[in-house]
Design an enzyme around this catalytic site. Structure first.
Site, PDB file in Angstrom:
ATOM      1  CG  HIS A 154      -1.883   1.178   1.201  1.00 38.26           C
ATOM      2  ND1 HIS A 154      -3.171   1.066   0.695  1.00 38.26           N
ATOM      3  CD2 HIS A 154      -1.740   2.465   1.593  1.00 38.26           C
ATOM      4  CE1 HIS A 154      -3.780   2.241   0.789  1.00 38.26           C
ATOM      5  NE2 HIS A 154      -2.935   3.099   1.329  1.00 38.26           N
ATOM      6  CB  CYS A 155       2.063   3.383  -2.547  1.00 37.26           C
ATOM      7  SG  CYS A 155       3.087   4.864  -2.821  1.00 37.26           S
ATOM      8  N   PRO A 156       1.053   5.244   0.297  1.00 37.59           N
ATOM      9  CG  PRO A 156       2.265   6.237   2.016  1.00 37.59           C
ATOM     10  CD  PRO A 156       2.142   4.965   1.247  1.00 37.59           C
TER      11      PRO A 156
END
Length: 304
Positions: A154-156
């Protein structure tokens, strides 16, 4: 039960899950909704990403290129930099607003389980957090609150998971950000040399202190983003070529699936034979997918 055993059990049921009509209808229904993760940190990071790209474009265009005495130098570099910036932002949008491969939520019902026609002793796994049947190589994301097929991480910065359906756009995003960062660093270096030669006279429409401050900030931004995105780009290509997600690598999961060759892995992510469409974030774009769907009550539906 070991992780490898669990994956083998799920793999045996995969044809049953993929062929189920109810799951297909749920997937089609969710595909019509706008995919957007309502995460505060992700929204802030996405805003910062866009702000920094526009800041870099402002410094390059108004501080370095427009005051240049060379017309063609300004036109060519301006066209290249702005084109790469548009491609980078388009890739960011496609990554953020594309369903990464979410498993239909709540399909672990009694009716659905009966439709699988499981044989005695056969096992399927249900995610206790989103109540969905967990396919092979799917992992649950606590931020997206969904199980994601072939979830890498998961990439913010893109406010989304990187998974089966949007990994291509994430790879393009990191590539184009790395390219405009290196381009900005090269322009800054040339501009510093030019300004020193003319003793900061007529090298910019801004005052020397302001010009130097803006260029120093741009150099710091370019160096930081180039390092980060270049590493991510190489990491993503390594994962694609080895048919192994980052989560699978960190968990040291033994592959129960048949690994694809490097060429097959690239084709599965980028689609079809090599062409310019591989590096275009606009390929396969359907505007209806990104338009919010209004309900009968007049509200807007978002897939989260």
């Amino acid at each position: 039960m070991s992780s490898g055993h669990r994956l083998r059990d799920v793999e045996q049921q995969r044809p049953l899950l993929d062929d189920n009509e109810e799951t297909a209808r749920n997937s089609q229904s969710e595909a019509k909704q706008l995919w957007f993760i309502k995460d505060g940190c992700g929204r802030v990071c996405a805003f910062i990403t866009w702000f920094l790209v526009f800041f870099a474009d402002f410094v390059v265009t108004f501080v370095m290129l427009l005051p240049s005495r060379s017309f063609w130098y300004a036109v060519i570099n301006g066209a290249v930099f702005n084109s790469l910036a548009v491609l980078a932002l388009a890739s960011h949008l496609r990554t953020m607003l594309t369903d990464p491969g979410a498993v239909p939520k709540g399909n672990a019902t009694k009716k659905y389980m009966e439709s699988l026609q499981l044989k005695p002793g056969e096992v399927v796994y249900k995610c206790p957090k989103c109540c969905s049947i967990k396919p092979e190589r799917a992992h649950h994301c606590s931020i997206c609150k969904r199980c994601i097929r072939k979830m890498d991480h998961h990439c913010p910065w893109v406010n989304n998971c990187v998974g089966e359906k949007n990994q291509r756009f994430f790879v393009l995003f990191t590539m184009y950000i790395a390219m405009i960062s290196s381009h900005a660093l090269a322009l800054c270096g040339y501009q510093f040399i030019t300004c020193i030669r003319v003793q900061w006279r007529e090298c910019s429409d801004f005052s020397p202190p302001v010009t130097m401050m803006l260029m120093i900030f741009l150099c710091m931004e370019g160096l930081l983003f180039f390092t980060f995105t270049a590493v991510m780009f190489c990491t993503q290509l390594h994962s694609i070529c080895n048919d192994e997600t980052e989560i699978e690598r960190l968990k040291n999961e033994k592959p129960s699936w048949e690994r694809q060759t490097r060429w097959a892995g690239l084709r599965s992510v980028f689609g079809g034979r090599p062409s310019l469409l591989w590096i275009s974030p606009f390929a396969g774009l359907k505007l209806s997918t990104f338009l919010p769907k209004h309900t009968r009550r007049g509200g807007t539906e978002f897939s989260v």
